[in-house]
Design an enzyme around this catalytic site. Structure first.
Site, mmCIF file in Angstrom:
data_model
loop_
_atom_site.group_PDB
_atom_site.id
_atom_site.type_symbol
_atom_site.label_atom_id
_atom_site.label_comp_id
_atom_site.label_asym_id
_atom_site.label_seq_id
_atom_site.Cartn_x
_atom_site.Cartn_y
_atom_site.Cartn_z
ATOM 1 N N GLN A 105 24.484 16.046 -24.426
ATOM 2 C CA GLN A 105 24.928 14.921 -25.253
ATOM 3 C C GLN A 105 23.772 14.306 -26.048
ATOM 4 O O GLN A 105 23.905 13.214 -26.581
ATOM 5 C CB GLN A 105 25.579 13.849 -24.369
ATOM 6 N N ASN A 117 27.598 11.523 -27.405
ATOM 7 C CA ASN A 117 27.091 10.777 -26.253
ATOM 8 C C ASN A 117 28.155 9.821 -25.731
ATOM 9 O O ASN A 117 28.361 8.737 -26.275
ATOM 10 C CB ASN A 117 25.827 10.008 -26.635
ATOM 11 N N ASP A 141 22.454 15.476 -11.753
ATOM 12 C CA ASP A 141 21.661 14.901 -12.831
ATOM 13 C C ASP A 141 20.779 15.983 -13.439
ATOM 14 O O ASP A 141 20.492 17.003 -12.801
ATOM 15 C CB ASP A 141 20.778 13.766 -12.315
ATOM 16 N N ASP A 166 17.560 15.266 -14.601
ATOM 17 C CA ASP A 166 16.149 14.988 -14.317
ATOM 18 C C ASP A 166 15.853 15.036 -12.824
ATOM 19 O O ASP A 166 15.350 14.094 -12.232
ATOM 20 C CB ASP A 166 15.729 13.647 -14.910
ATOM 21 N N ASP A 202 30.026 7.065 -9.954
ATOM 22 C CA ASP A 202 30.015 7.804 -8.692
ATOM 23 C C ASP A 202 30.537 6.960 -7.533
ATOM 24 O O ASP A 202 31.292 7.441 -6.692
ATOM 25 C CB ASP A 202 28.620 8.343 -8.380
#
Length: 681
Positions: free
Chosen positions: A236, A266, A293, A295, A406
């Protein structure tokens, strides 16, 4: 799964011994430790004697970081991924985070009641099998002498692990040394509900190198790729993976159709994860989707463990991995999370748990609370496996862009009868929360709106418990702290809730630009890189008798707050403070009760990369406080109506059909030159 040892023919590996792919001193204590160093740690906490009361970390005597790894450790010993070499007369314990077996979790959530530990060795020595109970007390189970090349099997019962406890083994080498060629805990394969396959849904936003590294890690795992259907990377960002053709092409060639990059506008983490969940749940192959994720640094064995655990669970279960601190890799940052229903805030499952718990200084065997089973409400989507049958039944994420997606999903799944398990021994490394402060700035909008929406959907208390009152208290704190941009975002969030649930999909791609367009209107939203980029600090009136600023006592807080509100709204700031800040305040010292004493101050951000100039503005304070009073009056008055509206709308706004429209309405921006790596980035 490729076998490193020969387990019984009718068994399936649940948990095998692993060593780090790239052995480094800062991660090695998560895999192996010195028996002697571990014993010293046990003695310092009383665990060796069973004296395991409510002892806090601060009361223990810490080992030096890395002390659990003895001085005679040679990292070259651990070049093998699935074995270890123990020098002559040496000893090693595998009672560690990644190698101890979390028996109580298998006891609670699966039908497995007996396992077999199989160890293949070469050389002479002794294998000692240990267990712990829920209080962390260590008990010897068995001891076996080994010589030559030998396979040892030890049957182990799970009946007594109702509240907690682990199994592990220690190895002691004789005069010739001892090699552990492999070890695994296994169980009757017929107890598993299936042999499932999975897809990964990884959402990324301008973090190309992290994504490429994670793809490289997975590409090295042949046995894992056999179980993986597709890795969906939902891109995104403006700096896209496809802009890096030289690096991406060999990975795409290696992965083939198991790597699919989907570019879209995005629409935040909730939009990215929902896309991955949607694709995995409609591809006709995957039993599970693992949300990740971008990262993160992956311990690939974690995927095997959550997948195998989910296959054995007695009911469809969400299975998550823990989070270690990416910048302090032996530090366990999240072991389990629940939602406090009264405040609708994330919380630790028990009071002994602490953030950033360093397992190099406080090993697993010396930490009683790590031995008690932790039951959770949700697991962060840095790594969480979700059965696709659950996704098809309860839908995708709420369309909330970022924050709380989440947690809300875990609560929704729990309400539908599908629990979440945060499984020890499965983890990734991710930047810890202490290096961020997303309660201020543009992200404050999403924290405030999505927390209240979660309360509207899931609070068991009339009118949301403490949520509305605490929300208004937080407004006051931000206003008297001169954080007017943050408060603007919070007020916008509160008004957005009054617009009802249908606005969530409509605005998901536009709300962030709307918030950011207002940064020029507020002094506290215009950062600079250095303190010297601002006018020089000129201190104001010194503190009374040189006393340090302290938080007001609880009993005195109402009167103190009233005085501060009068000052904030009616007293004009000094002319000097409008020209020069009165103080430079480090981020960790920027508490609301300190900031309110100044007319202006320089405040650094959590990362230490930027500095903001907070300036008191009575007109803005009056405006913000008035808006807070009005909107909270509306929220309180309409709480039941809004709760009913969001609960009725939730199945629709999380449905595949509604999300399909949002995906179509938010395509990736077009490139003039798809292969450009220049100004577009």
């Amino acid at each position: 799964m490729n076998q490193t040892v020969r387990i019984p023919d009718d068994h399936r590996v649940l948990h095998r011994l692993i060593m780090p792919e790239d052995p480094m001193a800062d991660t090695l204590p998560l895999y192996v430790e010195s028996v002697a160093a571990g014993a010293a740690a046990l003695a310092s906490t009383g665990s060796a004697l069973g004296e395991v009361g409510p002892q806090k970390k601060a009361e223990q005597t810490p080992m030096a970081p890395g002390a659990a790894v003895a001085e005679d450790f040679d990292l070259s010993e651990h070049r093998s991924r699935f074995g270890a070499t123990i020098p002559a007369a040496g000893s090693r314990s595998f009672g560690t985070y990644f190698n101890a077996f979390p028996a109580s979790y298998w006891r609670r959530w699966t039908p497995v009641r007996e396992i077999t530990l199989t160890i293949q060795t070469e050389g002479d020595g002794q294998i000692v099998v240990n267990r712990s109970n829920a209080k962390g007390a260590q008990q010897r189970v068995d001891a076996v002498a080994v010589t030559g090349r030998r396979t040892t099997r030890v049957p182990l019962k799970l009946d007594a692990f109702g509240d907690g406890g682990w199994y592990w083994f220690d190895a002691f080498a004789g005069a010739q040394g001892l090699r552990i060629l492999g070890a695994a805990y296994s169980a009757d394969a017929s107890l598993a509900k299936r042999r499932g396959t999975f897809s990964i849904g990884m959402t990324t936003m301008n973090k190309v190198e992290y994504c490429l590294d994670n793809i490289r890690t997975l590409l090295r795992q042949d046995d894992l790729l056999e179980l993986m259907d597709v890795m969906y990377v939902i891109d995104q960002g403006s700096d896209r993976l496809t802009d890096h053709a030289d690096e991406l092409a060999p990975l795409q060639d290696g992965m083939g159709d198991k790597l699919q990059i989907i570019e879209q506008g995005n629409i935040g983490g909730s939009g990215g994860f929902s896309r991955g969940m949607y694709e995995a749940s409609t591809n006709g192959r995957s039993d599970y989707v693992i949300n990740c994720d971008d990262d993160i640094v992956i311990e690939p064995e974690s995927f095997h463990r959550v997948l195998t655990f989910a296959d054995f669970c007695t009911r469809p279960t969400l299975v998550g991995g823990h989070m270690f601190d990416l910048n302090n890799r032996s530090s366990l940052h999240t072991f389990g999370e629940v939602v406090d229903p009264w405040r609708m805030q994330p919380a630790a499952p028990n009071e002994e748990m602490e953030l950033s718990y360093n397992l190099a200084s406080y090993p697993l065997r010396a930490t009683p609370w790590l031995h008690r089973r932790v039951d959770v409400d949700y697991n962060g989507w840095w790594m969480t496996l979700i059965p696709t049958e659950v996704v098809r039944e309860i839908g995708l994420s709420l369309p909330v862009f970022i924050k709380w997606d989440d947690a809300e999903y875990g609560l929704r799944a729990k309400k539908a009868g599908y629990p979440t398990v945060s499984l020890p021994g499965a983890a990734v490394w991710h930047v810890a929360w202490g290096d961020k402060d997303d309660l201020v700035g543009w992200q404050a909008f999403f924290h405030e709106r999505n927390r209240i929406i979660t309360a509207l959907l899931h609070s068991p208390y009339e009118n949301g418990g403490r949520v509305p009152k605490e929300s208004q208290f937080m407004d006051i704190k931000h206003v008297i702290s001169m954080q007017y941009f943050t408060q603007m975002g919070r007020a916008l969030a509160q008004r957005a809730i009054l617009d009802g649930p249908d606005a969530l999909h409509q605005n998901i791609g536009t709300i962030l630009p709307q918030i950011r367009s207002k940064t020029g209107d507020y002094a506290d939203s215009r950062p600079k890189k250095n303190i010297d980029d601002f006018p020089a600090v000129v201190p104001g009136k010194p503190p009374h008798k040189g006393r340090p600023l302290t938080q007001p006592r609880r009993a005195a807080l109402p009167l103190w707050a009233a005085k501060q509100l009068v000052r904030q709204t009616l007293v004009k700031p000094s002319e000097k403070a409008q020209k020069n800040p009165q103080a430079a305040i480090a981020h960790q010292d920027a508490r609301w009760w300190r900031l309110t004493r100044y007319d202006s101050a320089l405040v650094s951000n959590a990362e230490g990369t930027q500095v903001f100039w907070y300036q008191r503005d009575p007109k803005e304070a009056v405006k913000a406080l008035g808006e807070s009073v009005r909107v909270h009056a509306d929220l309180t008055r309409r709480w039941k109506e809004l709760s009913r509206a969001f609960q009725e709308a939730a199945p629709r706004i999380t449905s595949f059909e509604e999300w399909e429209k949002t995906f179509a309405a938010n395509p990736a921006p077009q490139r003039e030159d798809k292969n450009s790596t220049g100004a577009d980035r």
